[in-house]
Design an enzyme around this catalytic site. Structure first.
Site, PDB file in Angstrom:
ATOM      1  N   ARG A 120       0.819  -1.231   0.000  1.00  0.00           N
ATOM      2  CA  ARG A 120       0.000   0.000   0.000  1.00  0.00           C
ATOM      3  C   ARG A 120       0.844   1.270   0.000  1.00  0.00           C
ATOM      4  NH1 ARG A 120      -2.703  -3.045   3.910  1.00  0.00           N
ATOM      5  NH2 ARG A 120      -4.528  -4.124   3.077  1.00  0.00           N
ATOM      6  N   LYS A 142       1.912  11.164 -11.413  1.00  0.00           N
ATOM      7  CA  LYS A 142       1.070  10.250 -12.193  1.00  0.00           C
ATOM      8  C   LYS A 142       1.866   8.986 -12.473  1.00  0.00           C
ATOM      9  CE  LYS A 142      -2.206  12.989 -14.847  1.00  0.00           C
ATOM     10  NZ  LYS A 142      -2.615  13.357 -16.216  1.00  0.00           N
ATOM     11  N   GLU A 184       7.218  17.621 -25.370  1.00  0.00           N
ATOM     12  CA  GLU A 184       6.605  17.979 -24.076  1.00  0.00           C
ATOM     13  C   GLU A 184       7.044  19.381 -23.628  1.00  0.00           C
ATOM     14  OE1 GLU A 184       4.183  16.259 -22.837  1.00  0.00           O
ATOM     15  OE2 GLU A 184       4.535  14.104 -23.018  1.00  0.00           O
ATOM     16  N   LYS A 219       5.169  22.842 -13.975  1.00  0.00           N
ATOM     17  CA  LYS A 219       4.432  21.651 -13.533  1.00  0.00           C
ATOM     18  C   LYS A 219       4.201  21.701 -12.025  1.00  0.00           C
ATOM     19  CE  LYS A 219       3.541  16.915 -14.429  1.00  0.00           C
ATOM     20  NZ  LYS A 219       3.797  15.678 -15.124  1.00  0.00           N
ATOM     21  N   GLU A 229      -6.116  16.369 -10.825  1.00  0.00           N
ATOM     22  CA  GLU A 229      -6.647  16.608 -12.179  1.00  0.00           C
ATOM     23  C   GLU A 229      -8.157  16.789 -12.227  1.00  0.00           C
ATOM     24  OE1 GLU A 229      -4.520  14.903 -15.825  1.00  0.00           O
ATOM     25  OE2 GLU A 229      -6.467  13.928 -15.946  1.00  0.00           O
ATOM     26  N   ARG A 233      -4.996  20.927 -14.115  1.00  0.00           N
ATOM     27  CA  ARG A 233      -3.992  19.936 -14.530  1.00  0.00           C
ATOM     28  C   ARG A 233      -4.330  19.321 -15.880  1.00  0.00           C
ATOM     29  NH1 ARG A 233      -0.663  15.479 -10.940  1.00  0.00           N
ATOM     30  NH2 ARG A 233       0.630  14.809 -12.672  1.00  0.00           N
ATOM     31  N   ASN A 237      -2.610  17.808 -20.554  1.00  0.00           N
ATOM     32  CA  ASN A 237      -2.970  16.775 -21.529  1.00  0.00           C
ATOM     33  C   ASN A 237      -3.130  17.334 -22.938  1.00  0.00           C
ATOM     34  OD1 ASN A 237      -3.022  14.931 -19.426  1.00  0.00           O
ATOM     35  ND2 ASN A 237      -5.194  15.303 -19.003  1.00  0.00           N
ATOM     36  N   HIS A 240      -2.840  15.177 -26.026  1.00  0.00           N
ATOM     37  CA  HIS A 240      -2.833  13.780 -25.587  1.00  0.00           C
ATOM     38  C   HIS A 240      -4.068  12.994 -26.010  1.00  0.00           C
ATOM     39  CE1 HIS A 240       0.636  15.057 -23.400  1.00  0.00           C
ATOM     40  NE2 HIS A 240       0.786  13.920 -22.760  1.00  0.00           N
ATOM     41  N   HIS A 244      -2.737   9.870 -27.606  1.00  0.00           N
ATOM     42  CA  HIS A 244      -2.881   8.517 -27.057  1.00  0.00           C
ATOM     43  C   HIS A 244      -3.539   7.588 -28.074  1.00  0.00           C
ATOM     44  CE1 HIS A 244      -2.522   9.500 -22.464  1.00  0.00           C
ATOM     45  NE2 HIS A 244      -1.402   9.638 -23.119  1.00  0.00           N
ATOM     46  N   HIS A 256       5.579   8.266 -27.662  1.00  0.00           N
ATOM     47  CA  HIS A 256       4.669   9.184 -26.963  1.00  0.00           C
ATOM     48  C   HIS A 256       4.905  10.631 -27.426  1.00  0.00           C
ATOM     49  CE1 HIS A 256       2.130  10.634 -23.720  1.00  0.00           C
ATOM     50  NE2 HIS A 256       3.071  11.489 -23.402  1.00  0.00           N
TER      51      HIS A 256
HETATM   52  P1  NAD Z   1      11.187   5.504 -22.461  1.00  0.00           P
HETATM   53  O1  NAD Z   1      11.207   5.454 -21.012  1.00  0.00           O
HETATM   54  O2  NAD Z   1      10.792   4.262 -23.193  1.00  0.00           O
HETATM   55  O3  NAD Z   1      12.615   5.941 -23.001  1.00  0.00           O
HETATM   56  C1  NAD Z   1      12.794   6.110 -24.390  1.00  0.00           C
HETATM   57  C2  NAD Z   1      14.049   5.374 -24.890  1.00  0.00           C
HETATM   58  O4  NAD Z   1      15.202   6.058 -24.420  1.00  0.00           O
HETATM   59  C3  NAD Z   1      14.198   3.936 -24.430  1.00  0.00           C
HETATM   60  O5  NAD Z   1      14.647   3.177 -25.517  1.00  0.00           O
HETATM   61  C4  NAD Z   1      15.282   3.997 -23.361  1.00  0.00           C
HETATM   62  O6  NAD Z   1      16.011   2.816 -23.248  1.00  0.00           O
HETATM   63  C5  NAD Z   1      16.139   5.112 -23.886  1.00  0.00           C
HETATM   64  N1  NAD Z   1      16.888   5.844 -22.880  1.00  0.00           N
HETATM   65  C6  NAD Z   1      16.429   6.361 -21.729  1.00  0.00           C
HETATM   66  N2  NAD Z   1      17.368   7.100 -21.127  1.00  0.00           N
HETATM   67  C7  NAD Z   1      18.455   7.027 -21.906  1.00  0.00           C
HETATM   68  C8  NAD Z   1      19.753   7.623 -21.842  1.00  0.00           C
HETATM   69  N3  NAD Z   1      20.074   8.488 -20.870  1.00  0.00           N
HETATM   70  N4  NAD Z   1      20.631   7.329 -22.810  1.00  0.00           N
HETATM   71  C9  NAD Z   1      20.304   6.505 -23.836  1.00  0.00           C
HETATM   72  N5  NAD Z   1      19.082   5.943 -23.976  1.00  0.00           N
HETATM   73  C10 NAD Z   1      18.177   6.213 -23.018  1.00  0.00           C
HETATM   74  O7  NAD Z   1      10.224   6.683 -23.009  1.00  0.00           O
HETATM   75  P2  NAD Z   1      10.032   8.207 -22.592  1.00  0.00           P
HETATM   76  O8  NAD Z   1       9.870   8.929 -23.873  1.00  0.00           O
HETATM   77  O9  NAD Z   1      11.060   8.654 -21.629  1.00  0.00           O
HETATM   78  O10 NAD Z   1       8.653   8.172 -21.798  1.00  0.00           O
HETATM   79  C11 NAD Z   1       7.436   7.881 -22.446  1.00  0.00           C
HETATM   80  C12 NAD Z   1       6.442   7.408 -21.412  1.00  0.00           C
HETATM   81  O11 NAD Z   1       6.232   8.423 -20.449  1.00  0.00           O
HETATM   82  C13 NAD Z   1       5.085   7.055 -21.964  1.00  0.00           C
HETATM   83  O12 NAD Z   1       4.676   5.827 -21.434  1.00  0.00           O
HETATM   84  C14 NAD Z   1       4.178   8.159 -21.461  1.00  0.00           C
HETATM   85  O13 NAD Z   1       2.857   7.743 -21.324  1.00  0.00           O
HETATM   86  C15 NAD Z   1       4.841   8.496 -20.164  1.00  0.00           C
HETATM   87  N6  NAD Z   1       4.544   9.832 -19.637  1.00  0.00           N
HETATM   88  C16 NAD Z   1       4.146   9.935 -18.350  1.00  0.00           C
HETATM   89  C17 NAD Z   1       3.880  11.173 -17.803  1.00  0.00           C
HETATM   90  C18 NAD Z   1       3.488  11.286 -16.358  1.00  0.00           C
HETATM   91  O14 NAD Z   1       3.135  12.391 -15.919  1.00  0.00           O
HETATM   92  N7  NAD Z   1       3.562  10.227 -15.586  1.00  0.00           N
HETATM   93  C19 NAD Z   1       4.048  12.332 -18.575  1.00  0.00           C
HETATM   94  C20 NAD Z   1       4.467  12.191 -19.890  1.00  0.00           C
HETATM   95  C21 NAD Z   1       4.724  10.938 -20.407  1.00  0.00           C
HETATM   96  N1  GLY Z   2       1.732  14.603 -18.038  1.00  0.00           N
HETATM   97  C1  GLY Z   2       0.430  14.989 -17.598  1.00  0.00           C
HETATM   98  C2  GLY Z   2       0.339  15.216 -16.123  1.00  0.00           C
HETATM   99  O1  GLY Z   2       1.259  14.993 -15.386  1.00  0.00           O
HETATM  100  O2  GLY Z   2      -0.698  15.621 -15.675  1.00  0.00           O
END
Ligand code: NAD
Ligand code: GLY
Length: 351
Positions: A120, A142, A184, A219, A229, A233, A237, A240, A244, A256
Site C-alpha cells: 500500500r 502520475k 513535451e 508543472k 486533475e 492539470r 494533456n 494527448h 494517445h 509518446h
Molecule cells: P522511455 O522510457 O521508453 O525511453 C525512451 C528510450 O530512451 C528507451 O529506448 C530507453 O532505453 C532510452 N533511454 C532512456 N534514457 C536514456 C539515456 N540516458 N541514454 C540513452 N538511452 C536512453 O520513453 P520516454 O519517452 O522517456 O517516456 C514515455 C512514457 O512516459 C510514456 O509511457 C508516457 O505515457 C509516459 N509519460 C508519463 C507522464 C506522467 O506524468 N507520468 C508524462 C508524460 C509521459
Molecule cells: N503529463 C500529464 C500530467 O502529469 O498531468
C-alpha cells in the site's frame, strides 16, 4: 544544483544539475532511511548507468536490487507490473525501503505504480534519464501501466519522495528520443509560458538546465493547485487525446512524444476552426514542431482516431475534455460530446 520544491499531498524536492547521479545515494538518504533500494530500469539504461547508481547507493548504506525490463512502451503493461511486485516481495522490501525509477517515462510510470501498490505504498524516487521524464513524467505523481483497451488505464496518483535529475545523463540519448522530450517542452510553452515557447528558437541543448527547470516550475505550480486533475492539470494533456489514440493504433510503435506532437497539431487546427485561436497561433505551433523535427500529421483517419480516443481514460460520461490553444502560452478546456469527437478531430486533420 537547483532545487525546486513540489508541494502536493507529499512535499518533495526536484534536484537538477550536472553529475547528480554520483550523489544520488546521499540525496536519497535525506528522505529514505531503509536498507534496500530496488532500482527499476530498462535494459539500455541499466547497462549505461546501473553500475554508477549501485556504487553511490552502496556508499550510502543501501543494498541494490536491480529490476531490469525490456526496452519500450510495450513493457509498460500489467504483466511487467505484476512481475515487479513479485520481485519486490521476493527481495523482501519493507515499507522503509525505496523503489528507484532510473530511466525514462516508462520506467518511472511502471516503478511508481508498483511503489504505490506494494504494501500500500513504499518510498519512491525518480532519477529521470530522458528529456521527457526530466521535464514531465518524473514530477507530479502520475503513475500507470497500459491495458489492452488503452494508455495508462491502470494507475495511481503517487508522488515521489525525491526527484534527482542529472542533466548529463541526457547526453547519451538518441536524437529522436531527445526530440520526443522536446514535444513535451513545446507543450509546456503553449499551455503556460509564451517566454518559454519563444526561448525554444534557441536549440534546447544550448539551454538544457534552464529549460528543464522552467518546465518543472510550471508543472510544480499546476500540480500544487490541482494534484488530482479536477481542472487546471488537464491542461497538461494538450495533444494527448489524439496522441494517445495514435499510440494505441500504432501498437505503441509511434513514440509518446511524436504522438503528442501530432495531437497538438490536430487540436490547434481544430481550435482555429472553432474560433478559439487565430491562424497565426497555428502557424507558430506547426513551425515550432517542425523546427524540432516532430510530425504534424498522421495516416490514421478521424473515425479510427475517435474510436481509439473513446477507450482513453479521459472520457467523463458523455463528454471528453480536450485542450485547445487560445494563444501561445494560454490554453482552454472544452468538453466535447462523444458524438462530436470525430468531427472535431476531422477538423484538425491536415487536408
Ligand atoms: P522511455 O522510457 O521508453 O525511453 C525512451 C528510450 O530512451 C528507451 O529506448 C530507453 O532505453 C532510452 N533511454 C532512456 N534514457 C536514456 C539515456 N540516458 N541514454 C540513452 N538511452 C536512453 O520513453 P520516454 O519517452 O522517456 O517516456 C514515455 C512514457 O512516459 C510514456 O509511457 C508516457 O505515457 C509516459 N509519460 C508519463 C507522464 C506522467 O506524468 N507520468 C508524462 C508524460 C509521459
Ligand atoms: N503529463 C500529464 C500530467 O502529469 O498531468
Amino acid at each position: 544544483m537547483r532545487t525546486i520544491t513540489v508541494s502536493a499531498s507529499k512535499s518533495y524536492d526536484v534536484r537538477i544539475g550536472e553529475g547528480l547521479l554520483d550523489a544520488a545515494g546521499a540525496l536519497l538518504r535525506e528522505t529514505a532511511d531503509g536498507q534496500t533500494a530496488a532500482v527499476v530500469s530498462d535494459e539500455t539504461v541499466a547497462a549505461l548507468y546501473g553500475r554508477r547508481l549501485t556504487k553511490t547507493l552502496a556508499q550510502n548504506g543501501y543494498r541494490t536490487e536491480p529490476y531490469v525490463f525490456p526496452v519500450g512502451e510495450t513493457s509498460k503493461n500489467a504483466e511487467t507490473f505484476l512481475s515487479l511486485l513479485d520481485f519486490l516481495a521476493e527481495k523482501k522490501l519493507s515499507r522503509a525501503d525505496v523503489v528507484v525509477a532510473l530511466g525514462g517515462g516508462v520506467a518511472g510510470d511502471l516503478a511508481g505504480f508498483a511503489a504505490a501498490c506494494y504494501m500500500r505504498g513504499v518510498r519512491f524516487a525518480q532519477i529521470p534519464t530522458t528529456l521527457l521524464a526530466a521535464v514531465d513524467s518524473s514530477v507530479g505523481g502520475k503513475t500507470a501501466v497500459n491495458l489492452a483497451a488503452g494508455k495508462n488505464l491502470a494507475g495511481a496518483f503517487y508522488q515521489p519522495d525525491a526527484v534527482i535529475c542529472d542533466v548529463s545523463l541526457l547526453s547519451t540519448l538518441p536524437q529522436e528520443v531527445f526530440l520526443d522530450g522536446c514535444a513535451e517542452v513545446i507543450k509546456t510553452g503553449i499551455i503556460a509560458d509564451r517566454a518559454l515557447f519563444d526561448a525554444l528558437e534557441t536549440p534546447v541543448p544550448a539551454q538544457l538546465e534552464d529549460v528543464i527547470a522552467r518546465c518543472v516550475e510550471i508543472k510544480r505550480d499546476i500540480v500544487a493547485e490541482d494534484e488530482f486533475e479536477h481542472g487546471r492539470r488537464k491542461l497538461l494533456n494538450f495533444g494527448h487525446t489524439a496522441g494517445h489514440a495514435i499510440e494505441l493504433l500504432s501498437g505503441y510503435q509511434t513514440s509518446h512524444g511524436r504522438a503528442v506532437a501530432v495531437g497538438m497539431a490536430i487540436a490547434t487546427r481544430a481550435a482555429v476552426r472553432m474560433g478559439l485561436c487565430g491562424e497565426d497561433c497555428l502557424r507558430e505551433v506547426l513551425a515550432m514542431l517542425r523546427r524540432y523535427e516532430l510530425p504534424v500529421s498522421t495516416r490514421y483517419g478521424a473515425d479510427a482516431l475517435a474510436a481509439a480516443c473513446l477507450s482513453d481514460k479521459k472520457r467523463d460520461g458523455g463528454v471528453l475534455t480536450m485542450v485547445f490553444p487560445a494563444e501561445i502560452g494560454r490554453c482552454v478546456l472544452r468538453d466535447v460530446p462523444v458524438g462530436e469527437l470525430e468531427s472535431v478531430i476531422a477538423s484538425g486533420l491536415e487536408v
